[in-house]
Write an enzyme that holds these catalytic residues in place. Sequence first.
Site, mmCIF file in Angstrom:
data_model
loop_
_atom_site.group_PDB
_atom_site.id
_atom_site.type_symbol
_atom_site.label_atom_id
_atom_site.label_comp_id
_atom_site.label_asym_id
_atom_site.label_seq_id
_atom_site.Cartn_x
_atom_site.Cartn_y
_atom_site.Cartn_z
ATOM 1 N N GLU A 149 0.758 -1.109 0.086
ATOM 2 C CA GLU A 149 -0.195 -0.128 -0.153
ATOM 3 C C GLU A 149 0.916 1.294 -0.136
ATOM 4 O O GLU A 149 1.440 1.783 1.016
ATOM 5 C CB GLU A 149 -1.010 0.031 1.121
ATOM 6 C CG GLU A 149 -1.897 1.326 1.278
ATOM 7 C CD GLU A 149 -2.749 1.113 2.534
ATOM 8 O OE1 GLU A 149 -2.487 0.390 3.307
ATOM 9 O OE2 GLU A 149 -3.759 1.657 2.596
ATOM 10 N N PHE A 184 -7.952 7.511 0.206
ATOM 11 C CA PHE A 184 -7.622 8.569 0.966
ATOM 12 C C PHE A 184 -6.256 8.964 0.804
ATOM 13 O O PHE A 184 -6.017 10.297 0.755
ATOM 14 C CB PHE A 184 -7.734 8.270 2.488
ATOM 15 C CG PHE A 184 -7.121 9.225 3.555
ATOM 16 C CD1 PHE A 184 -7.761 10.473 3.798
ATOM 17 C CD2 PHE A 184 -5.852 8.930 4.211
ATOM 18 C CE1 PHE A 184 -7.190 11.359 4.704
ATOM 19 C CE2 PHE A 184 -5.247 9.761 4.964
ATOM 20 C CZ PHE A 184 -5.989 11.094 5.209
ATOM 21 N N HIS A 185 -5.439 8.140 0.871
ATOM 22 C CA HIS A 185 -3.916 8.467 0.383
ATOM 23 C C HIS A 185 -3.597 9.115 -1.001
ATOM 24 O O HIS A 185 -3.178 10.146 -1.119
ATOM 25 C CB HIS A 185 -2.913 7.373 0.486
ATOM 26 C CG HIS A 185 -3.131 6.787 1.841
ATOM 27 N ND1 HIS A 185 -2.575 7.402 3.021
ATOM 28 C CD2 HIS A 185 -3.103 5.415 2.507
ATOM 29 C CE1 HIS A 185 -2.862 6.712 4.188
ATOM 30 N NE2 HIS A 185 -3.179 5.511 3.619
ATOM 31 N N HIS A 208 -8.866 0.513 -0.816
ATOM 32 C CA HIS A 208 -9.484 1.204 0.247
ATOM 33 C C HIS A 208 -10.678 2.096 0.026
ATOM 34 O O HIS A 208 -10.321 3.251 -0.306
ATOM 35 C CB HIS A 208 -8.596 1.751 1.267
ATOM 36 C CG HIS A 208 -7.852 0.435 2.272
ATOM 37 N ND1 HIS A 208 -6.656 0.671 2.884
ATOM 38 C CD2 HIS A 208 -8.479 -0.894 2.447
ATOM 39 C CE1 HIS A 208 -6.455 -0.644 3.459
ATOM 40 N NE2 HIS A 208 -7.700 -1.253 3.267
ATOM 41 N N GLU A 243 -12.254 1.149 4.466
ATOM 42 C CA GLU A 243 -11.189 1.785 5.871
ATOM 43 C C GLU A 243 -11.606 3.232 6.027
ATOM 44 O O GLU A 243 -10.681 4.066 5.457
ATOM 45 C CB GLU A 243 -10.037 1.532 5.199
ATOM 46 C CG GLU A 243 -9.016 1.495 6.518
ATOM 47 C CD GLU A 243 -7.390 1.559 6.020
ATOM 48 O OE1 GLU A 243 -6.920 0.713 6.434
ATOM 49 O OE2 GLU A 243 -7.058 2.413 5.331
HETATM 50 C C1 LER Z 1 -2.576 3.429 6.962
HETATM 51 O O1 LER Z 1 -2.889 4.821 6.857
HETATM 52 C C2 LER Z 1 -3.474 2.621 6.043
HETATM 53 O O2 LER Z 1 -4.080 3.320 5.066
HETATM 54 C C3 LER Z 1 -3.513 1.256 6.211
HETATM 55 O O3 LER Z 1 -4.350 0.575 5.417
HETATM 56 C C4 LER Z 1 -2.266 0.793 6.201
HETATM 57 O O4 LER Z 1 -1.608 0.221 7.416
HETATM 58 MN MN MN Z 2 -5.484 2.298 3.642
#
Ligand code: LER
Ligand code: MN
Length: 267
Positions: A149, A184-185, A208, A243
């Site tokens: 990820e 999100f990221h 996610h 998530e």
């Molecule tokens: C952490 O920010 C995240 O997105 C998790 O899925 C990974 O540990």
């Molecule tokens: Mn994540």
Amino acid sequence: MTVSLVEEARGGPFVYWDGLENACQEASRLGFHGIEIFAPGPEAVDQVMLKDLLRTHSLQLAAVGTGAGMVKHGLSLTDRDSDRRTAALAFIERMIDFGAQFSAPAIIGSMQGKWTAEVPRPQALSFLQSALNRLGAYAAARGVRLLYEPLNRYETNLIKTLADGAALLSQLETNNVQLLADLFHMNIEETNIEGAIRSHCSVIGHVHFVDSNREAAGRGHLDLAEIALALRESGYKGFVSAEALAIPDSHSAAATTIATYRTCFGP
Ligand code: LER
Ligand code: MN
């Protein structure tokens, strides 16, 4: 639907917090197909009970997170200390073993760590690459994939975009590692979320499904219909996993997620 069993992570981006039974009941009642477990370690889960819960509620285990290795034990695959790196590998191998009992992949997210003055970027990337080679082969021998990820800049300085993640995977000796696309990221790091998905979909193994503010899909400002279209048109067949923060509460976050999911992906 995500469920965290890690007390130290309370307040983090997981929807359910009150045990597996509660999470499975709720996920099943709302129409989710699977759960993703964030556990302190494999021994924290009664695997017979989990098998029973999954069967009773017609759920799959979608994935298992390994972040507790960092959160609880301070382990990272890019630690300067070789004993600590070995301990990080051993922790993840045990999580792979656990997931494999349920045909579920393990996720390497925060366990990738960061580069530092003591472990400069090329060294950290080399540690990460050899860890992914070893863990990818370990997972392959157990019939499951490994998920890697990319994270946003506040959580790692190693790999932050799908393009950099795909480039890293292309240098591995194993082809058993796939990317986890966390929206999100991606909202923080990608120039164009749909474009990144379309370009790298062949190596995306898990998503996610969460909004810009890390709340449930539908509570932020991402164009989730366009993102879902990019996934569908690219032939993505994996899980999209909630998530997300339990805001305003677990049940609402879950209900909002599944409503948004149905709008975006169909009933
Ligand atoms: C952490 O920010 C995240 O997105 C998790 O899925 C990974 O540990
Ligand atoms: Mn994540």
